[in-house]
Design a protein around this motif. Structure first.
Motif, PDB file in Angstrom:
ATOM      1  N   LYS A  11     -11.339   8.802  -2.977  1.00  0.00           N
ATOM      2  CA  LYS A  11     -11.635   7.903  -1.875  1.00  0.00           C
ATOM      3  C   LYS A  11     -10.346   7.686  -1.091  1.00  0.00           C
ATOM      4  O   LYS A  11      -9.267   7.623  -1.681  1.00  0.00           O
ATOM      5  CB  LYS A  11     -12.185   6.576  -2.385  1.00  0.00           C
ATOM      6  N   THR A  12     -10.468   7.604   0.199  1.00  0.00           N
ATOM      7  CA  THR A  12      -9.264   7.371   1.003  1.00  0.00           C
ATOM      8  C   THR A  12      -9.492   6.167   1.895  1.00  0.00           C
ATOM      9  O   THR A  12     -10.631   5.783   2.158  1.00  0.00           O
ATOM     10  CB  THR A  12      -8.974   8.583   1.927  1.00  0.00           C
ATOM     11  N   ASN A  13      -8.413   5.560   2.335  1.00  0.00           N
ATOM     12  CA  ASN A  13      -8.522   4.619   3.448  1.00  0.00           C
ATOM     13  C   ASN A  13      -7.507   5.076   4.488  1.00  0.00           C
ATOM     14  O   ASN A  13      -6.941   6.172   4.362  1.00  0.00           O
ATOM     15  CB  ASN A  13      -8.350   3.167   2.981  1.00  0.00           C
ATOM     16  N   GLU A  14      -7.255   4.252   5.460  1.00  0.00           N
ATOM     17  CA  GLU A  14      -6.381   4.643   6.555  1.00  0.00           C
ATOM     18  C   GLU A  14      -5.016   5.152   6.067  1.00  0.00           C
ATOM     19  O   GLU A  14      -4.439   6.055   6.640  1.00  0.00           O
ATOM     20  CB  GLU A  14      -6.162   3.380   7.394  1.00  0.00           C
ATOM     21  N   HIS A  15      -4.523   4.534   4.987  1.00  0.00           N
ATOM     22  CA  HIS A  15      -3.145   4.820   4.586  1.00  0.00           C
ATOM     23  C   HIS A  15      -3.002   5.714   3.366  1.00  0.00           C
ATOM     24  O   HIS A  15      -2.097   6.525   3.296  1.00  0.00           O
ATOM     25  CB  HIS A  15      -2.412   3.501   4.276  1.00  0.00           C
ATOM     26  N   PRO A  38      -8.577   1.996  -1.663  1.00  0.00           N
ATOM     27  CA  PRO A  38      -9.968   2.417  -1.505  1.00  0.00           C
ATOM     28  C   PRO A  38     -10.733   1.969  -2.753  1.00  0.00           C
ATOM     29  O   PRO A  38     -10.233   2.150  -3.866  1.00  0.00           O
ATOM     30  CB  PRO A  38      -9.869   3.947  -1.470  1.00  0.00           C
ATOM     31  N   ASN A  39     -11.882   1.355  -2.569  1.00  0.00           N
ATOM     32  CA  ASN A  39     -12.603   0.794  -3.719  1.00  0.00           C
ATOM     33  C   ASN A  39     -13.378   1.853  -4.487  1.00  0.00           C
ATOM     34  O   ASN A  39     -14.282   2.491  -3.966  1.00  0.00           O
ATOM     35  CB  ASN A  39     -13.560  -0.305  -3.249  1.00  0.00           C
ATOM     36  N   ASN A  58      -6.404  -3.644  -0.699  1.00  0.00           N
ATOM     37  CA  ASN A  58      -5.721  -2.589   0.059  1.00  0.00           C
ATOM     38  C   ASN A  58      -5.976  -1.168  -0.443  1.00  0.00           C
ATOM     39  O   ASN A  58      -5.585  -0.213   0.196  1.00  0.00           O
ATOM     40  CB  ASN A  58      -4.211  -2.841   0.044  1.00  0.00           C
ATOM     41  N   THR A  88       0.844  -1.200   0.000  1.00  0.00           N
ATOM     42  CA  THR A  88       0.000   0.000   0.000  1.00  0.00           C
ATOM     43  C   THR A  88       0.881   1.253   0.000  1.00  0.00           C
ATOM     44  O   THR A  88       0.656   2.178  -0.781  1.00  0.00           O
ATOM     45  CB  THR A  88      -0.912   0.008   1.248  1.00  0.00           C
ATOM     46  N   ASN A 117      -2.243   9.397   2.825  1.00  0.00           N
ATOM     47  CA  ASN A 117      -3.477  10.044   3.259  1.00  0.00           C
ATOM     48  C   ASN A 117      -3.186  11.139   4.294  1.00  0.00           C
ATOM     49  O   ASN A 117      -3.320  10.937   5.495  1.00  0.00           O
ATOM     50  CB  ASN A 117      -4.440   8.996   3.827  1.00  0.00           C
TER      51      ASN A 117
END
Ligand code: NAI
Length: 630
Positions: free
Chosen positions: A593-597, A549-550, A547, A316, A568
């Motif tokens: 779109k984001t995720n934790e990382h 963001p979808n 891993n 990631t 991020n």
């Protein structure tokens, strides 16, 4: 002043995927009683001509005599040829329009069918160099213009000599006669076009091999329709992934290399340097060290369910998208679970074992139908829900428990707690995921809550069940039958002996973690994973990525797509938009779109923009990866 460039392009098997004469034969000989032998003779004569045993003119005359073509055959021939223009030519219409004055089509075929096909792409009639038919009064093709040099040997060279193009000449074709133009000193470079056919003698002589027109345009910095030629994308598929995956990725035009086994860390560190897409199964370890060497890597496909073999956080951080096949073998697991519960309800394991020992024990005692029984499903995910549907169709009453709020399918009843399921069910089947907190989810306390005579199945993960407790409750008769496919410790290879306290228990089916192992599942995985990876490469879509963001993105139309992957941290979207605004770029669509990382920003922009902004966007602090699609 720049030297002008001229592009000389062959027609048969280059502009179109086929040889026009083969198609003409299909049409003109369609109803002919000798069509089979005549077609064979045409091929024979073509070869005689190509090998120099007869002159080109003789070959042309003899073939026309056999084909007996007529003016009325031409419309259908043209229609068929229009449908088989090479894919990369279709993609690059822009090139033909932009450079129309400098593009020539050269062919030993005939203007009557070439012109209508190429003119749709903007090729000028005056720039078509081809033979011409002669028709008789009835419309029959009686011959050809014999004064045209293209009807004789060395025709392409002769015609180009007469044309005397004032600049650099690039020839693109699949045949030896195309190479001869370069050989005679009339062209600067010859590109062997191999999208449709690959002839060894021609490829050997070429300055470059062009697996598609994209490659030619990319080499000459003329590409406008496709950002990067697919044949330059290196794919490495390890561990014998299903042939369908290899086929799909080759058909997409990628450069695919396969290897039957897993690679060691050192081997992979070496091999991965040039790889853009890596496909593995469960044995290859993609460690942080491997990823440090993977400078071009865009995506990893795990052709299995689990992704523990991949260092996901590092992937990631490096902007590498990971895909797997989370539900390709769902149905296989469910079918086995259904079969097992029926077998166990009938005491079949013990009955069968006895029969093998010569014991005939005919009785209905302890045998039941599954119809009307309560099936308790623990974990109502991909597998749990599918089992719910099939079990209901067999007449079972489904209860389930899941820690998350789930949609009940059919008439299934959601239970508030695990205990509700354990206390009511006649059959209990575990389908939770393998998260650590699920260790010994079912132990002494839970077995004690089950009804006497329950059937118990575990096809989820080994550590979810306390095996010693399971043994105890089979032995004390609480559990009337059980099937276990997964174990806390599983042998690493088929050479290792399987040790377990469950060996030798009555009415107990043990299987070597094969719930999902069917040929259908393998094929599903082989199709699913490449499709996801190709979607990511071609459009930026990350649906089902483990891993990333979808994001499911619309098809790119009339725009360029800027794909920006970054750490991020706050403010990156604003920075991107500032760069675009400062340069007056028109945004057609934007998705974030984001995720934790990581943050994943897709910006579709109007095609007309200063290409320098690409450098500026790449330089934004915290950028992990940036690419442009068009
Ligand atoms: P999934 O992730 O779609 O479903 C798991 C469900 O269990 C989720 O809905 C989750 O909320 C729920 N869950 C998790 N912990 C729970 C708990 N403590 N109590 C109640 N619900 C809980 O997974 P999928 O695809 O349905 O797979 C289920 C299991 O089957 C996994 O452990 C997987 O590794 C295993 N599996 C086994 C195969 C075999 O060959 N035997 C093949 C394929 C999967």
């Amino acid at each position: 002043m720049n030297t002008p460039k001229f592009f000389v392009i062959d027609f048969d098997s280059t502009f179109t995927k086929v040889e026009a004469f083969d198609v003409l034969a299909e049409i003109s000989l369609n109803d002919h009683p000798e069509r089979v032998t005549r077609k064979e003779m045409v091929i024979e004569i073509t070869n005689l001509g190509m090998n120099g045993n007869i002159s080109f003119r003789e070959s042309l005359e003899r073939r026309l005599a056999l084909l007996e073509p007529h003016r009325r055959h031409l419309p259908l021939l043209i229609e068929k040829l229009r449908a088989v223009v090479s894919d990369s030519f279709r993609r690059n219409r822009d090139f033909f329009q932009t450079h129309r004055d400098n593009i020539y089509i050269i062919s030993n075929g005939f203007r009557e069918f070439i012109e209508p096909v190429v003119e749709e792409y903007g090729v000028l009639p005056a720039n078509i160099l081809a033979n011409e038919f002669r028709f008789d009064a009835t419309g029959k093709i009686a011959g050809f213009d014999e004064t045209n040099p293209l009807s004789a040997n060395n025709g392409k060279v002769e015609v180009l000599k007469r044309l005397s193009l004032p600049g650099d000449v690039y020839v693109i074709g699949d045949g030896y006669t195309d190479y001869e133009i370069k050989h005679s000193g009339l062209a600067n470079k010859f590109y062997a076009f191999t999208e449709n056919v690959e002839r060894e003698a021609v490829v050997e002589k070429a300055d470059h091999i062009a697996p598609s027109l994209d490659e030619f345009l990319y080499l000459n910095k003329l590409n406008t329709a496709i950002s990067y030629p697919k044949n330059r994308i290196q794919v490495l598929l390890l561990e014998n992934v299903h042939p369908i995956a290899v086929e799909m990725m080759k058909a997409e035009g990628f450069n695919v290399e396969t290897y039957a086994a897993a690679l060691t860390e050192d081997e992979l560190c070496e091999r991965i340097r040039h790889v853009s897409v890596l496909g593995i199964r469960s044995k290859t370890q993609v460690t942080a060290r491997v990823l440090e060497h993977a400078n071009r890597l865009m995506a990893i496909g795990a052709f299995c369910i689990g992704t523990n073999q991949i260092d996901i956080p590092t992937a990631t951080r490096k902007g590498v998208a990971v895909f797997n096949a989370p539900f390709s073998n769902t149905r296989s697991v469910v079918e086995l679970a259904i079969a097992q519960m029926i077998m166990l309800m009938r005491g079949m394991v013990d009955k069968s074992n006895k029969m093998h020992q010569g014991v005939w024990d005919k009785s209905a005692r302890g045998s039941f139908e599954v119809r009307g029984k309560k099936l308790g499903i623990i974990g109502y995910g991909n597998i749990g829900t599918q089992l719910s549907v099939l079990a209901e169709s067999l007449g079972m009453k489904v209860l389930y428990y899941d820690t998350e709020e789930k949609l009940s399918l059919g008439n299934a009843t959601r239970c508030k707690g695990l205990r509700d399921v354990l206390q009511q069910a006649d059959v209990i089947s575990l389908h939770v995921d393998g998260r650590e907190s699920n260790t010994h989810l079912i132990g002494e306390r839970e077995f004690a809550q089950m009804r006497k005579g329950v059937i118990f199945l575990n096809l989820s993960r080994g550590h979810v069940v306390d095996i010693e407790a399971l043994r105890k409750y089979v032995m004390n008769g609480t559990i009337a039958g059980c099937a276990v496919d997964v174990f806390p410790y599983e042998p690493v290879s088929n050479d290792e002996v399987f040790q377990s306290p469950l060996r030798g228990l009555p009415n107990t089916i043990l299987s070597p973690h094969i719930g999902g192992s069917t040929l259908e599942a393998q094929e599903n995985i082989g199709q699913f994973v490449p499709a996801k990876m190709m979607d990511y490469i071609n459009s930026g879509s990350t649906s089902n990525s483990v891993n990333f963001p979808n994001l499911t993105l619309p098809t790119l139309e009339n725009a360029h797509r800027l794909i920006h992957i970054h750490d991020n941290v706050p403010g990156i979207l604003a920075r991107i938009n500032q760069v675009l605004a400062d340069n007056g770029v028109n945004i057609v669509g934007q998705y974030l779109k984001t995720n934790e990382h990581i943050g994943y920003v897709i910006t579709d922009v109007n095609k007309l923009y200063d290409k320098e902004i690409v450098t500026t966007l790449r330089a934004i602090e915290h950028t992990i990866k940036f690419r442009v699609l068009y």
